[in-house]
Design an enzyme around this catalytic site. Structure first.
Site, mmCIF file in Angstrom:
data_model
loop_
_atom_site.group_PDB
_atom_site.id
_atom_site.type_symbol
_atom_site.label_atom_id
_atom_site.label_comp_id
_atom_site.label_asym_id
_atom_site.label_seq_id
_atom_site.Cartn_x
_atom_site.Cartn_y
_atom_site.Cartn_z
ATOM 1 N NE ARG A 257 8.679 10.637 -8.904
ATOM 2 C CZ ARG A 257 9.638 11.505 -9.251
ATOM 3 N NH1 ARG A 257 10.383 12.079 -8.335
ATOM 4 N NH2 ARG A 257 9.837 11.796 -10.518
ATOM 5 C CD GLN B 236 8.514 1.991 -9.420
ATOM 6 O OE1 GLN B 236 8.605 0.819 -9.780
ATOM 7 N NE2 GLN B 236 9.308 2.499 -8.490
ATOM 8 C CG ASP C 24 6.917 8.621 -13.076
ATOM 9 O OD1 ASP C 24 6.691 9.703 -13.665
ATOM 10 O OD2 ASP C 24 7.584 8.548 -12.028
ATOM 11 C CB SER D 252 10.327 8.835 -13.818
ATOM 12 O OG SER D 252 9.950 9.400 -12.580
ATOM 13 C CE1 TYR E 7 8.137 14.667 -9.877
ATOM 14 C CE2 TYR E 7 6.176 14.192 -8.606
ATOM 15 C CZ TYR E 7 6.942 14.013 -9.743
ATOM 16 O OH TYR E 7 6.504 13.169 -10.728
#
Length: 387
Positions: A127, A132, A135, A138, A233
């Site tokens: 992360r 991004q 990911d 997400s 997290y």
């Protein structure tokens, strides 16, 4: 360089790893793309659309798996009807990119290592800002948070927004969201758009500003321990902290029309947030949507994959929510996969560069070995539990 897109065989999985638009971009880069016949059907992408994008549609599963340089899919490899594992279909030395659940089911990683497969787990993408676009946790969690609110709204025997009518004023619904990760934040935003009054709780104090920026009230509990793990997290907390948390949130659960729980810890059973005693105090007609149902549930009354009514409260334990919106979930996942492959493929050849922090974190098996310490630890714990 041949990239193969596998058809998902898991009953509840409707997503596909690459959509035609992404395939077209890969083909323009000079890559050969094979798509298993029917791979995109349940996500409403036809074989004809893949062919128009430049892919070759393959009828024979064994050929597609066995001759792939890189095979991409969504769900972890499954056992097929003939009892043979999909892992056995891969050619030795091939690359597999997929969700693999390596911490929850490390035996899959062991099988991949024995097959000398280079496996990149989408759950292990770090992360970071640079990662991004890759990911997938997400991108898929955002869909789950959105859909959870719609499910709750459909089950609630009330309006969400405040309404002023000739027959009187209707008060807005109260929604309490537990967990303010990607799924929780999307749930907050969706519930607010529907007009509800929203409260949210998370053990990580750093998310307070994000919650408030979306128009929700943050329920803050000060705990005397670290609550954030690596990568941002939520971290598993002590029993004393869990008890303190339950005491504080009990009143908010009691007053809510809808409770949406989203708290999950990778590789572990979902933390218990809503006890039977809390459910017993909720108003009849209230709804709980437990996004963590697949990991055992945040609510003590959750039955994964089922809707039940307990003491007048509807408790919904959905499985694989992103799959229920396969068009957009596939679109986002496809982008995640394609972005990761840009790191892997240079000059039309695979380069597994462990100096790259993203490749290093995501690659769980290579050259016959498990190369991720967390996965190795999970395997050791599994062996001890079975001995």
């Amino acid at each position: 360089m041949r990239i193969a897109v596998a058809k998902e065989i898991e009953v509840c999985e409707r997503r596909v790893a690459l959509i035609p638009d992404t395939v077209a971009k890969l083909v323009k880069q000079g890559l050969e793309v094979w798509v298993e016949a029917g791979a995109g059907e349940r996500a409403f992408f036809s074989d004809a659309a893949y062919e128009a994008a430049g892919a070759k549609v393959i009828l024979d599963t064994a050929t597609l798996w066995g001759e792939a340089d890189i095979l991409v899919k969504v769900s972890p490899p499954q056992e097929r009807e003939n009892g043979r594992s999909e892992i056995d279909l891969l050619g030795e030395g091939a690359i597999l990119i997929s969700f693999l659940n390596p911490l929850g089911n490390p035996s899959t990683a062991q099988q991949l290592a024995e097959r000398k497969i280079t496996a990149l787990s989408m759950e292990m993408i770090p992360r970071t800002t640079r990662a991004q676009s890759m990911d997938a946790l997400s991108s898929q969690a955002s869909i789950a948070g959105y859909k959870a609110v719609l499910i709750g709204a459909a089950a609630l025997p009330k309006y969400f927004p405040m309404l002023t009518t000739a027959a009187g004023t209707i008060a807005p619904a109260k929604v309490f969201i537990m967990g303010a990760g990607v799924a929780g934040l999307q749930a907050i935003a969706t519930a607010r758009r529907l007009g509800a009054i929203v409260e949210a709780f998370d053990i990580r104090p750093a998310v307070k500003e994000e919650v408030q920026s979306l128009g929700a009230k943050f329920v803050e509990i000060k705990l005397e321990e670290e609550t954030t793990a690596a990568g941002g997290y939520a971290k598993e907390i002590s029993e004393a902290s869990k008890k303190r948390t339950q005491e504080v949130v009990a009143e908010h659960v009691k007053n809510a029309d809808i409770v949406i729980t989203t708290a999950q810890v990778p590789g572990k059973k979902a933390p218990l947030l809503v006890t039977e005693e809390m459910v017993a105090q909720m108003k009849a007609g209230s709804v709980i949507v437990d996004i963590a149902a697949e990991q055992g549930g945040n609510c003590a009354c959750t039955d994964p994959g089922k809707d039940i009514i307990w003491n007048g409260v509807t408790i919904i334990g959905p499985i694989n929510l992103p799959s229920s919106m396969p068009v957009h979930s596939s679109q986002l996942y496809s982008k995640n996969i394609a972005s990761l492959m840009q790191l892997l493929i240079k000059d039309n050849a695979v380069q597994v560069n462990f100096a790259d922090d993203i490749i290093d974190a995501a690659c769980i098996t290579h050259a016959g070995e498990i190369r991720n310490q967390r996965v190795s630890d999970a395997l050791k714990a599994l062996a001890m539990a079975n001995s």
